[in-house]
Design a protein around this motif. Structure first.
Motif, PDB file in Angstrom:
ATOM      1  N   MET A 150       0.822  -1.196   0.000  1.00 51.16           N
ATOM      2  CA  MET A 150       0.000   0.000   0.000  1.00 51.16           C
ATOM      3  C   MET A 150       0.866   1.261   0.000  1.00 51.16           C
ATOM      4  SD  MET A 150      -3.051   1.173   0.054  1.00 51.16           S
ATOM      5  CE  MET A 150      -3.877   2.650   0.443  1.00 51.16           C
ATOM      6  N   VAL A 151       1.902   1.255   0.832  1.00 52.45           N
ATOM      7  CA  VAL A 151       2.784   2.416   0.932  1.00 52.45           C
ATOM      8  C   VAL A 151       3.503   2.650  -0.396  1.00 52.45           C
ATOM      9  CG1 VAL A 151       4.816   3.356   2.099  1.00 52.45           C
ATOM     10  CG2 VAL A 151       3.067   2.162   3.412  1.00 52.45           C
ATOM     11  N   TRP A 152       3.902   1.554  -1.064  1.00 50.65           N
ATOM     12  CA  TRP A 152       4.623   1.699  -2.323  1.00 50.65           C
ATOM     13  C   TRP A 152       3.718   2.254  -3.422  1.00 50.65           C
ATOM     14  CZ3 TRP A 152       9.511   2.118  -2.139  1.00 50.65           C
ATOM     15  CH2 TRP A 152      10.242   1.449  -1.176  1.00 50.65           C
ATOM     16  N   LYS A 153       2.440   1.933  -3.364  1.00 52.67           N
ATOM     17  CA  LYS A 153       1.506   2.494  -4.340  1.00 52.67           C
ATOM     18  C   LYS A 153       1.363   3.995  -4.139  1.00 52.67           C
ATOM     19  CE  LYS A 153      -1.309  -1.589  -5.208  1.00 52.67           C
ATOM     20  NZ  LYS A 153      -2.646  -2.181  -5.158  1.00 52.67           N
ATOM     21  N   VAL A 154       1.304   4.438  -2.887  1.00 54.10           N
ATOM     22  CA  VAL A 154       1.195   5.872  -2.600  1.00 54.10           C
ATOM     23  C   VAL A 154       2.472   6.587  -3.041  1.00 54.10           C
ATOM     24  CG1 VAL A 154       1.009   7.583  -0.761  1.00 54.10           C
ATOM     25  CG2 VAL A 154      -0.430   5.537  -0.706  1.00 54.10           C
ATOM     26  N   ILE A 155       3.618   6.000  -2.711  1.00 50.63           N
ATOM     27  CA  ILE A 155       4.896   6.619  -3.103  1.00 50.63           C
ATOM     28  C   ILE A 155       5.023   6.641  -4.625  1.00 50.63           C
ATOM     29  CG2 ILE A 155       7.410   6.314  -3.063  1.00 50.63           C
ATOM     30  CD1 ILE A 155       7.106   5.321  -0.179  1.00 50.63           C
ATOM     31  N   GLY A 156       4.669   5.546  -5.287  1.00 49.89           N
ATOM     32  CA  GLY A 156       4.714   5.494  -6.745  1.00 49.89           C
ATOM     33  C   GLY A 156       3.769   6.517  -7.370  1.00 49.89           C
ATOM     34  N   GLY A 157       2.572   6.649  -6.788  1.00 51.01           N
ATOM     35  CA  GLY A 157       1.615   7.643  -7.286  1.00 51.01           C
ATOM     36  C   GLY A 157       2.126   9.055  -7.114  1.00 51.01           C
ATOM     37  N   LEU A 158       2.734   9.324  -5.964  1.00 49.95           N
ATOM     38  CA  LEU A 158       3.297  10.661  -5.725  1.00 49.95           C
ATOM     39  C   LEU A 158       4.465  10.945  -6.657  1.00 49.95           C
ATOM     40  CD1 LEU A 158       3.171  10.902  -1.824  1.00 49.95           C
ATOM     41  CD2 LEU A 158       1.791  12.180  -3.471  1.00 49.95           C
ATOM     42  N   LEU A 159       5.327   9.943  -6.888  1.00 47.51           N
ATOM     43  CA  LEU A 159       6.446  10.133  -7.818  1.00 47.51           C
ATOM     44  C   LEU A 159       5.928  10.413  -9.228  1.00 47.51           C
ATOM     45  CD1 LEU A 159       8.940   7.373  -6.653  1.00 47.51           C
ATOM     46  CD2 LEU A 159       9.232   9.847  -6.492  1.00 47.51           C
ATOM     47  N   LEU A 160       4.898   9.693  -9.635  1.00 44.21           N
ATOM     48  CA  LEU A 160       4.305   9.928 -10.942  1.00 44.21           C
ATOM     49  C   LEU A 160       3.683  11.320 -11.023  1.00 44.21           C
ATOM     50  CD1 LEU A 160       3.646   8.690 -13.709  1.00 44.21           C
ATOM     51  CD2 LEU A 160       1.519   7.846 -12.718  1.00 44.21           C
ATOM     52  N   LEU A 161       3.007  11.719  -9.950  1.00 43.10           N
ATOM     53  CA  LEU A 161       2.400  13.046  -9.905  1.00 43.10           C
ATOM     54  C   LEU A 161       3.453  14.146 -10.022  1.00 43.10           C
ATOM     55  CD1 LEU A 161      -0.159  14.785  -9.392  1.00 43.10           C
ATOM     56  CD2 LEU A 161       0.429  14.696  -6.969  1.00 43.10           C
ATOM     57  N   TRP A 162       4.560  14.018  -9.270  1.00 43.94           N
ATOM     58  CA  TRP A 162       5.613  15.037  -9.335  1.00 43.94           C
ATOM     59  C   TRP A 162       6.287  15.047 -10.699  1.00 43.94           C
ATOM     60  CZ3 TRP A 162       4.446  18.477  -6.305  1.00 43.94           C
ATOM     61  CH2 TRP A 162       4.130  18.275  -4.980  1.00 43.94           C
ATOM     62  N   LEU A 163       6.407  13.875 -11.308  1.00 45.11           N
ATOM     63  CA  LEU A 163       6.990  13.814 -12.645  1.00 45.11           C
ATOM     64  C   LEU A 163       6.105  14.570 -13.647  1.00 45.11           C
ATOM     65  CD1 LEU A 163       9.219  12.629 -14.480  1.00 45.11           C
ATOM     66  CD2 LEU A 163       7.730  10.656 -14.798  1.00 45.11           C
ATOM     67  N   VAL A 164       4.792  14.342 -13.556  1.00 46.06           N
ATOM     68  CA  VAL A 164       3.864  15.034 -14.452  1.00 46.06           C
ATOM     69  C   VAL A 164       3.893  16.540 -14.190  1.00 46.06           C
ATOM     70  CG1 VAL A 164       1.418  15.337 -14.990  1.00 46.06           C
ATOM     71  CG2 VAL A 164       2.372  13.038 -14.797  1.00 46.06           C
ATOM     72  N   VAL A 165       3.879  16.935 -12.914  1.00 41.92           N
ATOM     73  CA  VAL A 165       3.923  18.362 -12.576  1.00 41.92           C
ATOM     74  C   VAL A 165       5.220  18.994 -13.084  1.00 41.92           C
ATOM     75  CG1 VAL A 165       4.089  19.982 -10.641  1.00 41.92           C
ATOM     76  CG2 VAL A 165       2.345  18.194 -10.633  1.00 41.92           C
ATOM     77  N   GLY A 166       6.331  18.289 -12.933  1.00 44.62           N
ATOM     78  CA  GLY A 166       7.614  18.810 -13.420  1.00 44.62           C
ATOM     79  C   GLY A 166       7.637  18.985 -14.925  1.00 44.62           C
ATOM     80  N   VAL A 167       7.132  17.992 -15.662  1.00 47.51           N
ATOM     81  CA  VAL A 167       7.112  18.077 -17.128  1.00 47.51           C
ATOM     82  C   VAL A 167       6.184  19.196 -17.585  1.00 47.51           C
ATOM     83  CG1 VAL A 167       6.399  16.845 -19.219  1.00 47.51           C
ATOM     84  CG2 VAL A 167       7.775  15.681 -17.495  1.00 47.51           C
ATOM     85  N   VAL A 168       5.008  19.296 -16.964  1.00 53.15           N
ATOM     86  CA  VAL A 168       4.067  20.363 -17.330  1.00 53.15           C
ATOM     87  C   VAL A 168       4.688  21.733 -17.048  1.00 53.15           C
ATOM     88  CG1 VAL A 168       1.859  21.428 -16.707  1.00 53.15           C
ATOM     89  CG2 VAL A 168       1.989  18.976 -17.091  1.00 53.15           C
ATOM     90  N   GLY A 169       5.397  21.855 -15.941  1.00 52.56           N
ATOM     91  CA  GLY A 169       6.065  23.121 -15.620  1.00 52.56           C
ATOM     92  C   GLY A 169       7.097  23.509 -16.663  1.00 52.56           C
ATOM     93  N   VAL A 170       7.894  22.541 -17.085  1.00 53.60           N
ATOM     94  CA  VAL A 170       8.912  22.814 -18.111  1.00 53.60           C
ATOM     95  C   VAL A 170       8.253  23.189 -19.431  1.00 53.60           C
ATOM     96  CG1 VAL A 170      10.718  21.726 -19.509  1.00 53.60           C
ATOM     97  CG2 VAL A 170      10.702  21.414 -17.041  1.00 53.60           C
ATOM     98  N   VAL A 171       7.196  22.467 -19.806  1.00 53.20           N
ATOM     99  CA  VAL A 171       6.514  22.746 -21.074  1.00 53.20           C
ATOM    100  C   VAL A 171       5.882  24.136 -21.040  1.00 53.20           C
ATOM    101  CG1 VAL A 171       4.540  22.082 -22.494  1.00 53.20           C
ATOM    102  CG2 VAL A 171       6.140  20.350 -21.703  1.00 53.20           C
ATOM    103  N   LEU A 172       5.199  24.469 -19.955  1.00 50.84           N
ATOM    104  CA  LEU A 172       4.555  25.778 -19.874  1.00 50.84           C
ATOM    105  C   LEU A 172       5.575  26.904 -19.862  1.00 50.84           C
ATOM    106  CD1 LEU A 172       1.596  25.173 -17.420  1.00 50.84           C
ATOM    107  CD2 LEU A 172       1.535  25.417 -19.889  1.00 50.84           C
ATOM    108  N   LYS A 173       6.674  26.718 -19.155  1.00 54.19           N
ATOM    109  CA  LYS A 173       7.710  27.742 -19.139  1.00 54.19           C
ATOM    110  C   LYS A 173       8.318  27.895 -20.534  1.00 54.19           C
ATOM    111  CE  LYS A 173      11.792  29.247 -16.643  1.00 54.19           C
ATOM    112  NZ  LYS A 173      12.765  28.955 -15.606  1.00 54.19           N
TER     113      LYS A 173
END
Length: 61
Positions: free
Chosen positions: A1-24
């Motif tokens: 369960m913990v690994w799913k939350v950590i994996g989901g958060l890592l995926l979320l931060w990856l998406v947020v990071g890519v979107v930030g770079v694209v928008l900038k």
């Protein structure tokens, strides 16, 4: 369960990071496009004004 939350958060931060770079990147592309648009408009205005001056001189002869 913990690994799913950590994996989901890592995926979320990856998406947020890519979107930030694209928008900038798109923001700077828009700035460069705006500057080039204004520069082209000024060059066209100066060229048209120069042709208008030549026409006036030819018409006054």
């Amino acid at each position: 369960m913990v690994w799913k939350v950590i994996g989901g958060l890592l995926l979320l931060w990856l998406v947020v990071g890519v979107v930030g770079v694209v928008l900038k990147g798109l923001f700077w592309l828009a700035v460069v496009g705006g500057v080039l648009f204004v520069a082209t408009a000024l060059i066209g205005y100066a060229s048209d004004r120069k042709k208008l001056g030549e026409t006036k001189r030819l018409g006054s002869r």
